[in-house]
Design a protein around this motif. Structure first.
Motif, PDB file in Angstrom:
ATOM      1  N   GLU A 122       0.854  -1.187   0.000  1.00  0.00           N
ATOM      2  CA  GLU A 122       0.000   0.000   0.000  1.00  0.00           C
ATOM      3  C   GLU A 122       0.891   1.239   0.000  1.00  0.00           C
ATOM      4  O   GLU A 122       1.783   1.371   0.837  1.00  0.00           O
ATOM      5  N   SER A 123       0.647   2.133  -0.933  1.00  0.00           N
ATOM      6  CA  SER A 123       1.446   3.349  -1.049  1.00  0.00           C
ATOM      7  C   SER A 123       0.539   4.571  -0.998  1.00  0.00           C
ATOM      8  O   SER A 123      -0.688   4.453  -0.953  1.00  0.00           O
ATOM      9  N   GLN A 124       1.150   5.766  -1.015  1.00  0.00           N
ATOM     10  CA  GLN A 124       0.410   7.031  -0.991  1.00  0.00           C
ATOM     11  C   GLN A 124       1.103   8.050  -1.884  1.00  0.00           C
ATOM     12  O   GLN A 124       2.326   8.035  -2.017  1.00  0.00           O
ATOM     13  N   ALA A 217      -0.805  13.024   2.739  1.00  0.00           N
ATOM     14  CA  ALA A 217      -0.971  12.064   1.640  1.00  0.00           C
ATOM     15  C   ALA A 217      -2.200  12.434   0.821  1.00  0.00           C
ATOM     16  O   ALA A 217      -3.239  12.809   1.371  1.00  0.00           O
ATOM     17  N   ALA A 220      -4.431   6.836  -0.951  1.00  0.00           N
ATOM     18  CA  ALA A 220      -3.768   5.561  -0.695  1.00  0.00           C
ATOM     19  C   ALA A 220      -4.027   4.670  -1.898  1.00  0.00           C
ATOM     20  O   ALA A 220      -5.115   4.692  -2.475  1.00  0.00           O
ATOM     21  N   ASN A 222      -3.065   0.637  -3.718  1.00  0.00           N
ATOM     22  CA  ASN A 222      -2.517  -0.691  -3.536  1.00  0.00           C
ATOM     23  C   ASN A 222      -1.828  -1.168  -4.804  1.00  0.00           C
ATOM     24  O   ASN A 222      -2.400  -1.101  -5.891  1.00  0.00           O
TER      25      ASN A 222
END
Length: 261
Positions: A122-124, A217, A220, A222
């Motif tokens: 999971e990134s932002q 952020a 989010a 994925n």
């Protein structure tokens, strides 16, 4: 006559031996069974997920994860260097079997074209500015006279295009490769870059005191591995392998190695 019988016996024995060998091979008893190999496409300009080493070999967290999944599931992989926006077309054309490129699996348009594995990260998205820029503290500080850059094909690029469409920035500068976007930022050609947090952090480690992330952020997202639509067999292998390497600790070990290099 006796010599003729001996010859017939030898021929029959030879034929019997060949038959046994063929039978064993057909039943999987032979040692020549080929290991399945899949072509994995990526754009290696997205460290620590996808990059190249000093010898120009394609390396990264994505590469190590898909290799570990392959080892768990009994397949091998080779890597293909492609542009990010060429990855899905290559997959659909059958030129590659898997995309491993820090690709956002939540993107609705992508989901129409390919099938995604379970999420592996999971990134932002964050706004990045030059280290000495104290005027832009968040996305709200971007103005209609500014140019903002992002890497082609990414969700960062989509965000930048949206800002341009809404009249919040002057120009969306979409380039191939994160290094190019960051260099434009450092040189003052653009006012900001929008990109994924872990990739920004990796760049900041490599080039300290050049850029910084600001604000909160933006979203989010994925990351998932992509396969061709309907390739359920390969997708199941990837998902099973991913679950197994998470359970046995391999996943955590690889993430730790790449994020603490």
């Amino acid at each position: 006559m006796e010599n003729m019988k001996k010859k017939v016996t030898l021929v029959l024995a030879a034929l019997l031996s060949v038959g046994m060998i063929l039978s064993l091979t057909a039943c999987g008893g032979g040692s020549d069974k080929e290991t399945v190999s899949y072509k994995v496409g990526t754009e290696p300009t997205f460290p620590p997920f996808d990059t190249t080493d000093e010898d120009q070999n394609i390396v990264g967290l994505d590469m190590d994860l898909i290799k570990a999944i392959g080892k768990d599931q009994g397949f091998e992989v080779t890597f293909e260097n492609l542009s990010f926006d060429g990855l899905i077309p290559a997959l659909k054309a059958g030129n590659i079997d898997i995309v491993a490129a820090g690709m956002n699996k939540d993107d609705k348009e992508r989901q129409k074209q390919v099938d995604f594995s379970d999420a592996y990260y999971e990134s932002q998205l964050y706004v990045v500015v030059a280290e000495d820029n104290n005027d832009v503290k968040s996305i709200d500080d971007l103005t209609p006279d500014m140019k903002v850059a992002a890497q082609t094909g990414t969700t960062g690029a989509e965000k930048v295009k949206t800002l341009k469409k809404e009249g919040k920035i002057k120009e969306a500068v979409i380039v191939d490769g994160l290094d190019t976007a960051m260099m434009q930022l450092i040189n003052g050609d653009v006012s900001a870059v929008i990109n994924d947090k872990p990739v920004n952090e990796a760049y900041m480690k490599k080039k300290p005191d050049k850029v910084k992330m600001v604000g909160k952020a933006l979203n989010a997202e994925n990351y998932g591995f992509a396969v061709a639509k309907g390739n359920d067999e390969l997708l199941e292998k990837i998902n099973k392998g991913l679950a197994n390497i998470k359970e046995d600790g391999t996943y955590d070990k690889l993430v730790d190695e790449w994020f603490n290099k």
